[in-house]
Every structure is written in structure tokens, then in C-alpha cells.
Enzyme design. Structure first.
Site, mmCIF file in Angstrom:
data_model
loop_
_atom_site.group_PDB
_atom_site.id
_atom_site.type_symbol
_atom_site.label_atom_id
_atom_site.label_comp_id
_atom_site.label_asym_id
_atom_site.label_seq_id
_atom_site.Cartn_x
_atom_site.Cartn_y
_atom_site.Cartn_z
ATOM 1 N N GLU A 104 -5.030 12.689 5.751
ATOM 2 C CA GLU A 104 -5.167 13.506 4.548
ATOM 3 C C GLU A 104 -6.423 13.118 3.783
ATOM 4 O OE1 GLU A 104 -0.572 14.611 3.474
ATOM 5 O OE2 GLU A 104 -1.371 12.788 2.602
ATOM 6 N N CYS A 117 -12.030 12.232 -1.639
ATOM 7 C CA CYS A 117 -11.345 10.975 -1.311
ATOM 8 C C CYS A 117 -11.027 11.013 0.189
ATOM 9 C CB CYS A 117 -10.074 10.877 -2.147
ATOM 10 S SG CYS A 117 -9.114 9.411 -1.797
ATOM 11 N N CYS A 124 -1.796 2.855 7.861
ATOM 12 C CA CYS A 124 -2.451 1.612 7.430
ATOM 13 C C CYS A 124 -1.564 0.436 7.833
ATOM 14 C CB CYS A 124 -2.663 1.614 5.926
ATOM 15 S SG CYS A 124 -3.542 0.130 5.359
ATOM 16 N N CYS A 128 0.989 -2.512 1.765
ATOM 17 C CA CYS A 128 1.121 -2.834 0.340
ATOM 18 C C CYS A 128 2.430 -2.212 -0.161
ATOM 19 C CB CYS A 128 -0.065 -2.302 -0.447
ATOM 20 S SG CYS A 128 -1.610 -3.072 0.096
ATOM 21 N N CYS A 131 2.766 1.485 -1.727
ATOM 22 C CA CYS A 131 1.895 2.511 -1.169
ATOM 23 C C CYS A 131 2.587 3.254 -0.020
ATOM 24 C CB CYS A 131 0.609 1.858 -0.675
ATOM 25 S SG CYS A 131 -0.445 2.973 0.243
ATOM 26 N N CYS A 347 -3.048 8.345 -6.047
ATOM 27 C CA CYS A 347 -3.247 7.027 -5.451
ATOM 28 C C CYS A 347 -1.970 6.497 -4.819
ATOM 29 C CB CYS A 347 -3.674 6.034 -6.529
ATOM 30 S SG CYS A 347 -5.395 6.155 -6.888
#
Ligand code: SF4
Length: 368
Positions: A104, A117, A124, A128, A131, A347
């Protein structure tokens, strides 16, 4: 050496995507083809400034060269599978990659800016705790052209609505975990015959892998750095940003101090505020001490809540109180609302819908 064919994951690929080459690499490839180096600048202009869709359209190149280029290279556009528009103007795009993976990207309009962005990985690995991309897990690194290719694809969607003015590597993935492809992409982004972005208008967001930060500084590209900090102590950061167990704060901050910041520029530290976890007055005070002496500003980001994330957003009073402590200590600390919350583009919320559907089965318990 640039090869016209590669063997990857057991498959022979007939050609190489030209957007994955830096100008120096393309010059080298052209020399190997018996062509003159300056043709690379012309090809870059066709691809990135005029955004042609085929080598055949590069009308100031000799026909024979256009033919050889088409034999050796591809010139592809990433395919947009879905677009969502937020009430606040942000637009999120789901791209389909050739192997079926999805990523995305987000376009964020803001007064005279249009920020893209970009993602650097599908998923990933760094997990975290707040996230959604981290919850998704790691799928694979993006190739350089897949990072760069998001820009012309987004620009095409914008059409007459404006041009992309700023780039942030803050989408899916940890850019420094995919170091080689990211650096190559940064070189193409800043190439003056190509996308021609000033490094001042590019921000790389990272949890801060110290060795990679040092190497990035040596590359001399001069992009802005945003360090995802999120906690003022190792104990807390170990839980929120697990890579901290390998690279504790002392090492990270040493790397930040050593990063060759261009004059009059500052590092940005990103700090996602989680209710009752890292948003106490003592946390703000510890943060102020931790960052002492660094040329920096702090972005405070209230958590974007999601059912899969076991944290809450702090109250307005707590957010302002945290910010005030930093102001009192002489820091520039902005309280930044993420854009595109309603379309899961804010975010920490990037996560392809297809993967999200399976998320609840994989939900992990943090702080357990
Ligand atoms: S915050 Fe960044 S580094 Fe951490 S899991 Fe999410 S995408 Fe990865």
C-alpha cells in the site's frame, strides 16, 4: 554487472525492469551494448519526466536502440488494485505485485504539498507492538523498481490534481532492512535527469538500525531521517519496538549523533503515544533527557486505534501535558494527527485487507 537475464527463485526472468537501475547502472548497461553513455540521461527523462509507457515512445532515440532496449529491459507500471479516499483528502492505493503480494501507498495533500508515503517491503519483520504492518509479518523485500515504481503510478493517478512534492519512506516495511534496494531507489529519486527530488524533500523513517544508519550517512545522499523512537527507556522500547533488544538506545543514539546531518537540518524523532504505556509525565521528562544535545524535533503521534492493536489512544489532556513537558525543556514537539484514519491509511495502519481478514487468528498478546 547488469545482466539482461536473471535467475531468481528458480525462475528465469527474461529481462530486467529498467526502473530498477540507477543512472550509473544504465550508463554501464548501455556501454555494454555498444551505446553512448549520454543516452542514459535521455532514457531517464523519457521514463520519469515524460512518463512514457514503452521504449518505442522514446522518439529521440535511434530505432535500433529502442529495439535493443525493449529486448533487454521491461518498462512496467505497478498495477493499482484498489483506491480508497479519506474524508480528509488522503488517498490510499493497494498495489498488486507480480508474485501476488500486495503493498500500500498513500497520497497526502496538504496546502501546497502533495506527499507520497511509499512502502519498501511487503509486510515487515520488526513487529512493533502498535503497528498493523508489523502484525502482518514479513513477506518479502521490494525490489528497487517496486519502490520507485510507486511514484509514477501515484503520479498517474493524480493527473491534473497536482504533482507529488515530497516523499516519505514510511509505508509498509523498514527501509533500512531492505538497504540495497532502498538506497538504489533514493538515488533514482534524487537523480536530476530522473525524478529530481531534492533530498530535503525526502524523509526516510526507520526504527534505527545503527550499522545501516552509519552506512547511509556514508552514501552522502542527504535525505531527512525520522527515527521511530516511541519509548525513552530500553525496558519499554524492548517491548514496543522489539529490535531494541538487539540495538539498545545507547547504540541507536550514538548512530544518530554520528549521522552527517546537512547544515540547518534536524533529525525527527517519532513517538507514538499509547495511553498509560509511554505517555506519562515521567516518560516525557526521560525523553527530554535522552535527546539532550541532539539537533532534533519530536513528532508526537496519538495512536491510531485498531481492533488488532492492544493499546488505546491517550486523552487530549494527556497528549497536551506530554507535549508541554517537551516544550518546557526547549524542544520543538508537534502533536500530529495522522491523515487517512478512516481508510486505514494512517501511521501504523497499512496492512492489506486480504491479510487483515486472517489477522484475528494470529492476534498476539503483547505485554503478556
Ligand atoms: S512501525 Fe515500521 S518497523 Fe515497526 S513494524 Fe511497523 S512498519 Fe515495521
Amino acid at each position: 554487472m547488469v545482466q539482461a537475464a536473471r535467475v531468481e527463485r528458480g525462475m528465469v526472468r527474461p529481462s530486467l525492469e529498467v526502473k530498477g537501475l540507477t543512472r550509473a547502472e544504465l550508463e554501464h548497461a548501455l556501454q555494454e551494448m555498444g551505446e553512448l553513455r549520454y543516452r542514459a540521461a535521455q532514457i531517464f527523462q523519457w521514463i520519469y519526466k515524460r512518463q512514457v509507457g514503452s521504449f518505442e515512445d522514446m522518439s529521440n532515440l535511434p530505432k535500433a536502440l529502442r529495439h535493443s532496449l525493449a529486448e533487454r529491459f521491461t518498462l512496467k507500471l505497478l498495477s493499482v488494485l484498489q483506491e480508497d479516499r479519506s474524508r480528509d483528502g488522503a488517498r490510499k492505493f493497494l498495489f498488486g505485485l507480480e508474485d501476488g503480494k500486495q503493498i500500500e501507498s498513500v497520497l497526502i495533500p496538504d496546502e501546497d504539498r502533495m506527499t507520497a508515503c511509499l512502502s519498501t517491503q511487503a509486510g515487515c519483520a520488526l513487529a512493533c507492538a502498535f503497528c498493523l504492518t508489523g502484525v502482518m509479518g514479513f513477506q518479502r523485500h521490494l525490489e528497487a523498481w517496486e519502490i520507485i515504481g510507486q511514484i509514477p503510478a501515484l503520479q498517474e493517478r493524480l493527473q491534473s490534481e497536482g504533482r507529488i512534492t515530497h516523499l516519505v519512506l514510511m509505508g509498509m516495511g523498514e527501509p533500512l532492512h531492505n538497504y540495497e534496494a532502498t538506497v538504489k531507489a533514493l538515488r533514482v529519486m534524487t537523480e536530476k535527469e530522473g525524478l529530481a527530488f531534492s533530498p530535503r524533500r525526502i524523509t526516510l523513517s526507520t526504527v534505527g538500525l545503527p550499522k545501516a544508519l552509519e552506512k547511509l550517512g556514508e552514501e552522502g545522499i542527504g535525505v531527512n531521517l525520522a527515527i521511530s523512537l516511541h519509548a525513552p527507556t530500553d525496558d519499554l522500547r524492548d517491548q514496543l519496538v522489539p529490535i531494541n533488544r538487539r540495538y539498545p538506545l545507547k547504540e541507536l543514539l550514538e548512530a544518530c549523533r554520528a549521522y552527517p546531518l546537512p547544515p540547518r537540518r534536524r533529525l525527527t524523532f517519532e513517538y507514538v503515544l499509547l495511553d498509560g504505556v509511554n505517555d506519562r509525565i515521567e516518560d516525557a521528562k526521560e525523553l527530554a533527557v535522552l535527546l539532550q544535545g541532539l539537533r532534533c524535533k519530536i513528532n508526537l503521534i496519538p495512536l491510531n486505534e485498531a481492533p488488532e492493536i492492544p493499546f488505546k489512544r491517550p486523552s487530549r489532556e494527556r497528549l497536551l501535558a506530554f507535549q508541554q513537558v517537551l516544550h518546557d525543556q526547549g524542544y520543538t514537539a508537534t502533536l500530529r494527527e495522522s491523515r487517512g484514519w478512516d481508510i486505514s491509511a494512517a501511521c501504523g495502519m497499512l496492512n492489506t485487507e486480504a491479510v487483515r481478514k486472517g489477522l484475528f487468528r494470529n492476534k498476539r498478546a503483547f505485554f503478556s
